[in-house]
Scaffold this active site. Structure first.
Site, PDB file in Angstrom:
ATOM      1  N   HIS A 125      -0.197  -0.786  -8.005  1.00  0.00           N
ATOM      2  CA  HIS A 125       0.296   0.542  -8.397  1.00  0.00           C
ATOM      3  C   HIS A 125       0.368   1.460  -7.171  1.00  0.00           C
ATOM      4  O   HIS A 125       1.326   2.202  -6.983  1.00  0.00           O
ATOM      5  CB  HIS A 125      -0.667   1.194  -9.405  1.00  0.00           C
ATOM      6  N   HIS A 172      -4.862  -5.099  -8.843  1.00  0.00           N
ATOM      7  CA  HIS A 172      -3.989  -4.463  -9.836  1.00  0.00           C
ATOM      8  C   HIS A 172      -3.692  -3.012  -9.441  1.00  0.00           C
ATOM      9  O   HIS A 172      -2.525  -2.619  -9.309  1.00  0.00           O
ATOM     10  CB  HIS A 172      -4.677  -4.520 -11.209  1.00  0.00           C
ATOM     11  N   GLU A 173      -4.739  -2.237  -9.221  1.00  0.00           N
ATOM     12  CA  GLU A 173      -4.539  -0.825  -8.859  1.00  0.00           C
ATOM     13  C   GLU A 173      -3.868  -0.727  -7.494  1.00  0.00           C
ATOM     14  O   GLU A 173      -3.072   0.181  -7.255  1.00  0.00           O
ATOM     15  CB  GLU A 173      -5.865  -0.054  -8.879  1.00  0.00           C
ATOM     16  N   GLU A 183       3.957  -0.849 -14.081  1.00  0.00           N
ATOM     17  CA  GLU A 183       3.045  -1.924 -14.484  1.00  0.00           C
ATOM     18  C   GLU A 183       3.502  -3.261 -13.912  1.00  0.00           C
ATOM     19  O   GLU A 183       2.681  -4.140 -13.634  1.00  0.00           O
ATOM     20  CB  GLU A 183       2.958  -1.967 -16.019  1.00  0.00           C
TER      21      GLU A 183
HETATM   22 ZN    ZN Z   1      -1.800  -0.908 -14.585  1.00  0.00          ZN
END
Ligand code: ZN
Length: 498
Positions: free
Chosen positions: A270, A266-267, A296
């Site tokens: 980003h 997830h990170e 996101e």
């Molecule tokens: Zn996030």
């Protein structure tokens, strides 16, 4: 064309502000990773001073007159040029800042500090009533904030604009009504099915190996370790100090051996976004994501559409089996994948899965809107919350900590933030569909541990532009339409869970 004298000066001011922002982001990163607890108070002074210095730069009389002159100059430029866009963007931010009186900023900061303390006490006592008067105060401050600006179609639109320029309540109403109905139906069907065996996830998975796995996966995703690093923190996050230092954190969760991996993916999503921004935008306001929702969408695309797919595990399962001897020898790849995708309704947003997550956001959006419209009182919030959880996910909330007190956002005075999480989900599937239409080989590459085709598609259609374009413009460039469309996300859920 060479920059005019005014454009050069504008870039100097923006560059200096970007440096100060990077310095405060570094202090903030340190605060959340390695800072000794005793220096909390001095650190908050340091952060406040830096923030004040940026605010002074970005609301100065000099910047105001520079922007007026540049407004006249850019008429000759292509409206899609970087310079034209930069003046427009900085002008919008400047207007917003100067329309907000310093006295309000001060009162709001004090109210947030008191609310934050009260929120902690209310959580310790599991009693919303301790927090309610503070939330009332923050709500009144928000209504006052809205009054500083030209009336919008809906007052909530003014709050949304800070997170997602051009987003409106009307668009969210349409989108969320569809999700409530169609995603709601998928959820009810999925939760009624028999749960697969996931007992092998309860075995021992040493933390050091969990972390080693996250580094192997991040490296394959294309995370640039030369311009980034990974550390541990209480809540995983991504931060950047300019475009050449984009850091991520992760955490190891007892009893959930692949949580560190999924939070890292997830990170990492980003971080790839930030690392993929065109370097010519360094030290400008374009060195950022297009919006909270587009940001996101990147993390959720990698985490859910890539990380929870059979193709991803076709490559990684054999490696993971080897890394944790004795745990997965008798488990088939299909059983493993099913265990990672067990549908579950949780009362806690941050623990919610891709199937149920949007319902948590729809609830918060409805409540925020009712508060802003004056249709609901703060004192009615906890009951309305519990009734909404029952209606949307069939969950009985046992106390305020797992109900209305669970998120810190309202205690920080952040109204209008939550929708971006759900938009991120919806947009992730729209982008995924568009990418696969243009590059049908993407799933096959993922099955071979090769993420370059997907990453390069995202870089070309999303990442490199940074914050030059807004959500609708990025969508138009990447998918051919500026509209948000719940269709691809709903199809993905249907295929997976029904
Ligand atoms: Zn996030």
């Amino acid at each position: 064309m060479a920059d005019s004298k005014h454009m050069k000066r504008l870039k100097e001011i923006l560059g200096a502000a970007a440096d100060l922002n990077a310095a405060s982001a570094l202090l903030d990163w340190d605060m959340r990773t390695y800072m000794p607890p005793g220096s909390m108070e001095s650190r908050s002074f340091q952060l406040a001073s830096l923030e004040e210095a940026v605010h002074e730069k970005m609301t100065s009389r000099e910047l105001g007159s520079l922007l007026r002159k540049l407004e006249g100059e850019i008429g000759k430029l292509d409206p899609d040029s970087d310079e034209y866009r930069l003046v427009k963007k900085v002008g919008r931010d400047y207007d917003r800042e100067v329309k907000t009186p310093p006295s309000w900023v001060r009162r709001n900061a004090q109210a947030v500090a008191r609310a934050d303390t009260a929120w902690g006490k209310a959580r310790a006592a599991a009693d919303f009533r301790i927090f309610a008067p503070h939330l009332q105060n923050l709500l009144e401050l928000k209504l006052e904030y809205i009054s500083f600006f030209e009336p919008a179609e809906h007052p909530y639109d003014i709050l949304l604009d800070r997170f997602d320029e051009g987003m409106s309540c009307a668009v969210l109403n349409r989108l969320f009504n569809r999700l409530k109905k169609d995603q709601g139906a998928i959820i009810r069907k999925a939760l009624a099915q028999e749960k697969p065996d996931a007992s092998f996830l309860k075995r021992k998975y040493p933390a050091s190996k969990q972390l080693a796995l996250t580094r192997r996966v991040l490296t394959r995703m294309g995370y640039d370790w030369n311009c980034g690093r990974q550390d541990r923190s209480v809540h995983p996050f991504t931060t950047s100090f300019g475009l050449y230092d984009v850091r991520i954190t992760t955490k190891v969760v007892d009893g959930n051996p692949f949580s560190a991996l999924f939070s890292s993916i997830h990170e990492g999503g980003h971080a790839l976004y930030e690392q993929g921004i065109d370097k010519k935008y360094a030290r400008t306001p374009f060195a950022d994501g297009a919006s909270f929702s587009i940001h996101e969408s990147q993390s959720r695309l990698w985490e859910n559409l890539v990380g929870r797919s059979p193709e991803f595990w076709a490559f990684w399962f054999p490696a993971v089996r080897k890394m944790f001897p004795g745990n997965l020898e008798t488990v088939s790849p299909e059983e493993f994948l099913a265990a990672l995708n067990v549908p579950e309704a949780s009362p806690i947003r941050t623990e919610a899965d891709e199937l149920t997550y949007n319902m948590h956001i729809i609830l918060r959006f409805q409540l925020e809107k009712s508060l802003i419209e004056g249709k609901m009182k703060v004192t009615e919030l906890a009951d309305a919350w519990n009734a909404g959880m029952k209606e949307l996910l069939g969950i009985e909330v046992r106390n305020d900590v797992e109900g209305v007190l669970q998120d810190i956002h309202w205690a920080m005075g952040e109204f209008g933030y939550f929708p971006s999480y759900a938009l991120g989900n919806v947009i992730s599937a729209q982008l995924w569909d568009a990418a696969l239409k243009q590059e049908p080989s993407i799933p096959d590459s993922i099955a071979h541990g090769n993420y370059a085709p997907l990453r390069e598609w995202l870089r070309t259609h999303v990442h490199r532009f940074g914050a030059k374009y807004n959500t609708a413009e990025i969508l138009a460039r990447a998918t051919g339409s500026p509209e948000l469309d719940a269709g691809p996300y709903l199809n993905m859920l249907k295929e997976k869970y029904c």
